[in-house]
Design a protein around this motif. Structure first.
Motif, PDB file in Angstrom:
ATOM      1  N   UNK A   1       7.835   2.962  -9.594  1.00  0.00           N
ATOM      2  CA  UNK A   1       7.361   4.101 -10.477  1.00  0.00           C
ATOM      3  C   UNK A   1       8.282   5.069 -11.073  1.00  0.00           C
ATOM      4  N   UNK A   2       9.572   4.021 -11.467  1.00  0.00           N
ATOM      5  CA  UNK A   2       9.641   4.900 -12.459  1.00  0.00           C
ATOM      6  C   UNK A   2       9.445   4.099 -13.986  1.00  0.00           C
ATOM      7  N   UNK A   3       9.225   2.733 -13.517  1.00  0.00           N
ATOM      8  CA  UNK A   3       8.990   1.746 -14.576  1.00  0.00           C
ATOM      9  C   UNK A   3       7.131   1.767 -14.889  1.00  0.00           C
ATOM     10  N   UNK A   4       6.436   2.405 -14.023  1.00  0.00           N
ATOM     11  CA  UNK A   4       5.234   2.467 -13.862  1.00  0.00           C
ATOM     12  C   UNK A   4       4.801   3.504 -14.898  1.00  0.00           C
ATOM     13  N   UNK A   5       5.672   4.844 -15.038  1.00  0.00           N
ATOM     14  CA  UNK A   5       5.136   5.819 -15.626  1.00  0.00           C
ATOM     15  C   UNK A   5       6.232   5.260 -16.906  1.00  0.00           C
ATOM     16  N   UNK A   6       6.938   5.487 -17.085  1.00  0.00           N
ATOM     17  CA  UNK A   6       7.719   4.871 -18.329  1.00  0.00           C
ATOM     18  C   UNK A   6       7.056   3.572 -19.495  1.00  0.00           C
ATOM     19  N   UNK A   7       6.296   2.942 -18.641  1.00  0.00           N
ATOM     20  CA  UNK A   7       5.307   1.912 -19.319  1.00  0.00           C
ATOM     21  C   UNK A   7       4.104   2.084 -20.192  1.00  0.00           C
ATOM     22  N   UNK A   8       3.903   3.263 -19.894  1.00  0.00           N
ATOM     23  CA  UNK A   8       2.615   4.277 -20.079  1.00  0.00           C
ATOM     24  C   UNK A   8       3.680   5.279 -21.511  1.00  0.00           C
ATOM     25  N   UNK A   9       4.468   5.790 -21.019  1.00  0.00           N
ATOM     26  CA  UNK A   9       5.208   6.557 -21.633  1.00  0.00           C
ATOM     27  C   UNK A   9       5.347   6.101 -23.104  1.00  0.00           C
TER      28      UNK A   9
ATOM     29  N   UNK B   1      10.028   3.428   0.533  1.00  0.00           N
ATOM     30  CA  UNK B   1      10.158   4.444  -0.398  1.00  0.00           C
ATOM     31  C   UNK B   1      11.072   3.631  -1.648  1.00  0.00           C
ATOM     32  N   UNK B   2      12.535   2.616  -1.293  1.00  0.00           N
ATOM     33  CA  UNK B   2      12.760   1.652  -2.286  1.00  0.00           C
ATOM     34  C   UNK B   2      12.062   0.872  -3.001  1.00  0.00           C
ATOM     35  N   UNK B   3      10.580   0.485  -2.295  1.00  0.00           N
ATOM     36  CA  UNK B   3       9.539   0.570  -3.439  1.00  0.00           C
ATOM     37  C   UNK B   3       8.879   1.039  -4.077  1.00  0.00           C
ATOM     38  N   UNK B   4       8.384   2.210  -3.452  1.00  0.00           N
ATOM     39  CA  UNK B   4       8.254   3.256  -3.929  1.00  0.00           C
ATOM     40  C   UNK B   4       9.082   3.508  -5.754  1.00  0.00           C
ATOM     41  N   UNK B   5      10.596   3.541  -5.788  1.00  0.00           N
ATOM     42  CA  UNK B   5      11.467   3.950  -6.166  1.00  0.00           C
ATOM     43  C   UNK B   5      11.146   3.124  -7.612  1.00  0.00           C
ATOM     44  N   UNK B   6      11.582   1.241  -7.463  1.00  0.00           N
ATOM     45  CA  UNK B   6      11.330   0.812  -8.629  1.00  0.00           C
ATOM     46  C   UNK B   6       9.528   0.519  -8.989  1.00  0.00           C
TER      47      UNK B   6
ATOM     48  N   UNK C   1       0.567  -1.687  -0.022  1.00  0.00           N
ATOM     49  CA  UNK C   1      -0.421   0.087   0.486  1.00  0.00           C
ATOM     50  C   UNK C   1       0.893   1.160   0.003  1.00  0.00           C
ATOM     51  N   UNK C   2       1.642   0.850   0.985  1.00  0.00           N
ATOM     52  CA  UNK C   2       2.577   2.412   0.936  1.00  0.00           C
ATOM     53  C   UNK C   2       3.655   2.627  -0.285  1.00  0.00           C
ATOM     54  N   UNK C   3       3.933   1.368  -0.632  1.00  0.00           N
ATOM     55  CA  UNK C   3       4.963   1.554  -1.823  1.00  0.00           C
ATOM     56  C   UNK C   3       4.141   1.896  -3.416  1.00  0.00           C
ATOM     57  N   UNK C   4       2.128   2.319  -3.582  1.00  0.00           N
ATOM     58  CA  UNK C   4       1.682   2.171  -4.323  1.00  0.00           C
ATOM     59  C   UNK C   4       2.103   3.686  -4.224  1.00  0.00           C
TER      60      UNK C   4
END
Length: 309
Positions: A234-242, A227-232, A29-32
């Motif tokens: 968040x970056x592919x989350x945005x880049x997958x859509x981009x 926060x480390x989980x958020x980075x791993x 939940x926090x990572x999301x």
């Protein structure tokens, strides 16, 4: 094809994150929740030269995008829970087969399908729905009478099975809303990055509000590893859509061609990753569902695929 391939790999990487979070004791939940600020910062870094992000609350599409952001975080939470309880394969199938919902809305409600569907296309839609059911089917192992589950346990098992169905419905609903916005409020491509960042901002507000409430209630304890989980994540989350947007641009915005190939790629790659690295066992029904999913998406877009031959 490079952007399309990258989008497929990055999308599977999202599911992989959800699958390994429990192993490293990362709070999903926090990572999301924290992944969306990471998405926003990633998007800002990718803004074209000369562009800056701004938000105009007088525009209808701004509020729609905000609402979509709330839908995104709810869908992401469901996807995380489904991946951890039902597996990568079932969740990826439910996610990608949700294209049936926006396709139906485009054809029958928005009247903007982009092509005329024939019998094979409609057969593909029906098969896609059947594939979701088969791919999420879990046969309970036989147990002794003394080990029979309690009523609460049975209800919990039933709820877990419904998670991929919820993912299917929520992803379908959000994608349908995106199509609606594209038709009525986003006529120009140069507004795409602005709309995307506005959606992410909506998810940030909703996620942080939920987190604050849970912290006040004592249901959450902040830990830095999240926060480390958020980075791993968040970056592919945005880049997958981009990268998916870049693939659409490269193929002349031919979504009827790009989306089916993207969905097939994610389904197949996710199944391979689940089998090789997590030893996820597929029942006969699950394997039939996987095969039907690939065939269904192929039937939905057979005209575009045939044009390549």
């Amino acid at each position: 094809m490079l952007f399309l391939g990258l989008s497929i790999v990055l999308s599977v990487l999202l599911l992989l994150n959800f699958r390994v979070f429990p192993r490293y004791d990362v709070n999903t939940f926090q990572a999301i929740v924290f992944n969306y600020p990471v998405c926003f910062l990633t998007g800002l870094l990718l803004l074209p030269a000369g562009q800056s992000f701004s938000i105009d609350f007088s525009q209808t599409w701004t509020w729609l995008a905000f609402g979509l952001g709330v839908g995104f975080i709810l869908t992401f939470l469901l996807s995380g829970a489904s991946t951890q309880r039902m597996g990568i394969t079932a969740t990826s199938l439910a996610n990608n087969l949700s294209l049936v919902i926006p396709v139906c809305f485009s054809l029958f409600i928005f009247k903007a399908g982009g092509k005329t569907f024939d019998a094979l296309n409609y057969l593909g839609l029906v098969m896609a729905v059947i594939a979701v059911g088969l791919s999420t089917y879990k046969k309970e192992a036989p147990v002794a009478k003394s080990d029979l589950p309690t009523t609460s346990t049975s209800r919990r098992l039933g709820a877990n099975v419904l998670l991929p169905v919820a993912v299917f419905l929520f992803y379908g609903a959000t994608n349908t809303m995106i199509n609606y916005m594209n038709i009525h409020y986003i006529p120009s491509a140069d507004r795409t990055i602005q709309v995307t960042l506005t959606m992410v901002l909506g998810a940030i507000v909703a996620g942080l509000l939920m987190l604050v409430i849970r912290l006040i209630q004592g249901k959450e304890t902040f830990q830095s590893r999240n926060l480390i989980g958020a980075v791993t994540l968040g970056v592919p989350n945005f880049l997958s859509f981009y990268t998916l947007l870049l693939a659409l641009s490269a193929f002349g915005s031919n979504g009827a061609f790009v989306y089916p190939l993207y969905n097939i790629g994610v389904i197949v790659l996710a199944a391979l990753v689940a089998a090789l690295f997590f030893r996820e066992q597929l029942s006969t029904a699950n394997k039939i569902g996987l095969a039907l999913a690939i065939l269904a998406i192929g039937l939905i877009s057979w005209q575009e695929l045939a044009a390549l031959v």
